[in-house]
Design a protein around this motif. Structure first.
Motif, PDB file in Angstrom:
ATOM      1  N   GLU A 137      27.559   4.732  80.872  1.00 41.20           N
ATOM      2  CA  GLU A 137      26.848   5.863  80.271  1.00 41.20           C
ATOM      3  C   GLU A 137      27.811   7.004  79.951  1.00 41.20           C
ATOM      4  O   GLU A 137      27.720   7.633  78.882  1.00 41.20           O
ATOM      5  CB  GLU A 137      25.747   6.346  81.220  1.00 41.20           C
ATOM      6  N   GLU A 138      28.739   7.290  80.868  1.00 39.72           N
ATOM      7  CA  GLU A 138      29.713   8.361  80.628  1.00 39.72           C
ATOM      8  C   GLU A 138      30.652   8.002  79.485  1.00 39.72           C
ATOM      9  O   GLU A 138      30.973   8.841  78.641  1.00 39.72           O
ATOM     10  CB  GLU A 138      30.526   8.612  81.907  1.00 39.72           C
ATOM     11  N   GLU A 139      31.083   6.759  79.443  1.00 39.13           N
ATOM     12  CA  GLU A 139      32.022   6.332  78.406  1.00 39.13           C
ATOM     13  C   GLU A 139      31.414   6.449  77.014  1.00 39.13           C
ATOM     14  O   GLU A 139      32.088   6.848  76.057  1.00 39.13           O
ATOM     15  CB  GLU A 139      32.457   4.890  78.659  1.00 39.13           C
ATOM     16  N   TRP A 140      30.127   6.129  76.893  1.00 37.87           N
ATOM     17  CA  TRP A 140      29.495   6.084  75.581  1.00 37.87           C
ATOM     18  C   TRP A 140      28.607   7.291  75.279  1.00 37.87           C
ATOM     19  O   TRP A 140      28.112   7.430  74.159  1.00 37.87           O
ATOM     20  CB  TRP A 140      28.662   4.807  75.461  1.00 37.87           C
ATOM     21  N   GLY A 141      28.363   8.139  76.240  1.00 31.89           N
ATOM     22  CA  GLY A 141      27.498   9.291  76.008  1.00 31.89           C
ATOM     23  C   GLY A 141      26.043   8.897  75.806  1.00 31.89           C
ATOM     24  O   GLY A 141      25.344   9.455  74.955  1.00 31.89           O
ATOM     25  N   VAL A 142      25.584   7.914  76.583  1.00 37.62           N
ATOM     26  CA  VAL A 142      24.209   7.426  76.446  1.00 37.62           C
ATOM     27  C   VAL A 142      23.524   7.428  77.810  1.00 37.62           C
ATOM     28  O   VAL A 142      24.164   7.605  78.850  1.00 37.62           O
ATOM     29  CB  VAL A 142      24.172   5.997  75.858  1.00 37.62           C
ATOM     30  N   ASP A 143      22.216   7.209  77.773  1.00 33.79           N
ATOM     31  CA  ASP A 143      21.431   7.055  78.993  1.00 33.79           C
ATOM     32  C   ASP A 143      20.680   5.730  78.896  1.00 33.79           C
ATOM     33  O   ASP A 143      20.007   5.469  77.891  1.00 33.79           O
ATOM     34  CB  ASP A 143      20.443   8.215  79.147  1.00 33.79           C
ATOM     35  N   ILE A 144      20.823   4.886  79.919  1.00 34.19           N
ATOM     36  CA  ILE A 144      20.056   3.635  79.958  1.00 34.19           C
ATOM     37  C   ILE A 144      18.667   4.002  80.457  1.00 34.19           C
ATOM     38  O   ILE A 144      18.434   4.154  81.655  1.00 34.19           O
ATOM     39  CB  ILE A 144      20.726   2.589  80.867  1.00 34.19           C
ATOM     40  N   ALA A 145      17.753   4.171  79.519  1.00 39.68           N
ATOM     41  CA  ALA A 145      16.440   4.720  79.850  1.00 39.68           C
ATOM     42  C   ALA A 145      15.524   3.701  80.515  1.00 39.68           C
ATOM     43  O   ALA A 145      14.725   4.055  81.388  1.00 39.68           O
ATOM     44  CB  ALA A 145      15.782   5.267  78.585  1.00 39.68           C
ATOM     45  N   ASP A 146      15.632   2.433  80.108  1.00 39.24           N
ATOM     46  CA  ASP A 146      14.686   1.449  80.648  1.00 39.24           C
ATOM     47  C   ASP A 146      15.233   0.035  80.442  1.00 39.24           C
ATOM     48  O   ASP A 146      15.909  -0.239  79.447  1.00 39.24           O
ATOM     49  CB  ASP A 146      13.329   1.575  79.942  1.00 39.24           C
ATOM     50  N   VAL A 147      14.934  -0.830  81.410  1.00 41.18           N
ATOM     51  CA  VAL A 147      15.212  -2.265  81.275  1.00 41.18           C
ATOM     52  C   VAL A 147      13.921  -2.989  81.636  1.00 41.18           C
ATOM     53  O   VAL A 147      13.406  -2.830  82.743  1.00 41.18           O
ATOM     54  CB  VAL A 147      16.356  -2.732  82.196  1.00 41.18           C
ATOM     55  N   THR A 148      13.388  -3.754  80.697  1.00 41.05           N
ATOM     56  CA  THR A 148      12.101  -4.420  80.901  1.00 41.05           C
ATOM     57  C   THR A 148      12.242  -5.930  80.776  1.00 41.05           C
ATOM     58  O   THR A 148      12.663  -6.425  79.722  1.00 41.05           O
ATOM     59  CB  THR A 148      11.070  -3.937  79.859  1.00 41.05           C
ATOM     60  N   PRO A 149      11.924  -6.682  81.845  1.00 38.54           N
ATOM     61  CA  PRO A 149      11.927  -8.150  81.721  1.00 38.54           C
ATOM     62  C   PRO A 149      10.775  -8.596  80.831  1.00 38.54           C
ATOM     63  O   PRO A 149       9.672  -8.060  80.915  1.00 38.54           O
ATOM     64  CB  PRO A 149      11.741  -8.627  83.165  1.00 38.54           C
ATOM     65  N   ARG A 150      11.038  -9.580  79.966  1.00 40.30           N
ATOM     66  CA  ARG A 150       9.995 -10.044  79.054  1.00 40.30           C
ATOM     67  C   ARG A 150       9.547 -11.462  79.384  1.00 40.30           C
ATOM     68  O   ARG A 150       8.425 -11.692  79.776  1.00 40.30           O
ATOM     69  CB  ARG A 150      10.494  -9.969  77.604  1.00 40.30           C
ATOM     70  N   ARG A 151      10.434 -12.410  79.229  1.00 42.19           N
ATOM     71  CA  ARG A 151      10.034 -13.806  79.423  1.00 42.19           C
ATOM     72  C   ARG A 151      11.100 -14.540  80.219  1.00 42.19           C
ATOM     73  O   ARG A 151      12.291 -14.332  80.015  1.00 42.19           O
ATOM     74  CB  ARG A 151       9.826 -14.487  78.066  1.00 42.19           C
ATOM     75  N   LEU A 152      10.641 -15.394  81.122  1.00 45.36           N
ATOM     76  CA  LEU A 152      11.540 -16.199  81.948  1.00 45.36           C
ATOM     77  C   LEU A 152      11.251 -17.664  81.644  1.00 45.36           C
ATOM     78  O   LEU A 152      10.134 -18.139  81.840  1.00 45.36           O
ATOM     79  CB  LEU A 152      11.291 -15.903  83.429  1.00 45.36           C
ATOM     80  N   THR A 153      12.251 -18.381  81.143  1.00 45.06           N
ATOM     81  CA  THR A 153      12.037 -19.773  80.746  1.00 45.06           C
ATOM     82  C   THR A 153      13.211 -20.643  81.179  1.00 45.06           C
ATOM     83  O   THR A 153      14.288 -20.151  81.511  1.00 45.06           O
ATOM     84  CB  THR A 153      11.888 -19.901  79.214  1.00 45.06           C
TER      85      THR A 153
END
Length: 253
Positions: A137-153
């Protein structure tokens, strides 16, 4: 990765998606998408990662100035690698049973990871954090706002192999059960014969009848027409040996 707004982007995990790689054979695509879990299982865990580009001057400089447009794909590659690294420290059963919170765990791992930092280990030998270095996040100037699992196969090749394996196991089990039942039947018949023999004792007529029943049972299971010379206790003819014809005995001759 696709743009939601000028400040928000969504990245898919795995990074390699079918719609963007239509010419890749399915098996090759699944190789790129699959992870190998801590217990050696193969699976595909699909997730979406929401990235928020910060608006402060330092963050804007890091994203747009320090990283040229041609370099920005590295953010997606780095995120894909971090998600893959975290998931591969977990067992298949853990990932399956922790779907509601696995996204938060992955997000926390991404936010705590520091490139060039020294890993901090907990009592169980797991990475609890990093000392020094710089975060993604510091390197790129971003915030990882959310990680959502979708499908497990499972990859289709693995799923197909599991179906085939189950069919082989089922066929083998059927053959085993059949052989076991036949062995049980033979053992039961032997025990019955032993008890009947004990009951016959010295009664010659009963002994002759019992002998003929044993021979008849033997001949029923013999594939050849003539089974050769057999020693017959108590004698079915004048001598202590007789040539027994399968057909003759079965017809009562």
């Amino acid at each position: 990765m696709y743009v939601v707004s000028h400040q928000q982007e969504i990245q898919n995990f795995p990074l390699t998606q079918g719609e963007n790689n239509a010419n890749i054979p399915q098996i090759e695509l699944e190789k790129l998408q699959s992870i190998i879990t801590a217990d050696g299982q193969i699976m595909i865990q699909e997730m979406s990662i929401t990235i928020y580009k910060k608006a402060d001057p330092t963050a804007v400089e890091r994203y747009y100035i320090q990283h040229q447009e041609g370099d920005r794909q590295n953010l997606a590659i780095n995120l894909d690698g971090l998600v893959r690294t975290y998931l591969q420290t977990k067992t298949k059963a853990y990932i399956e049973s922790h779907q509601p919170q696995i996204g938060q765990e992955v997000r926390d791992y991404i936010k705590s990871f520091r490139a060039g930092g020294e890993p901090i280990m907990d009592n169980e030998g797991h990475i609890a954090g990093f000392k020094g270095g710089i975060s993604l996040e510091e390197e790129w100037g971003v915030d990882i706002a959310d990680v959502t699992p979708r499908r497990l196969t499972l990859p289709s090749t693995v799923a197909g192999a599991q179906v085939e394996a189950q069919q082989i196991i089922k066929a083998a089990q059927t053959q085993y059960d059949s052989a076991q039942n036949e062995a049980d039947r033979r053992e039961s018949k032997l025990r019955s014969m032993e008890k009947l023999s004990e009951a016959v004792g010295s009664n010659n007529d009963a002994a002759n009848y019992l002998t003929s029943q044993i021979l008849n049972d033997l001949l029923e299971q013999t594939p050849s027409k003539n089974i050769g010379r057999i020693t017959v206790l108590n004698g079915l003819s004048g001598s202590d040996q007789a040539i027994i014809s399968r057909q003759g005995v079965l017809l009562g001759k």
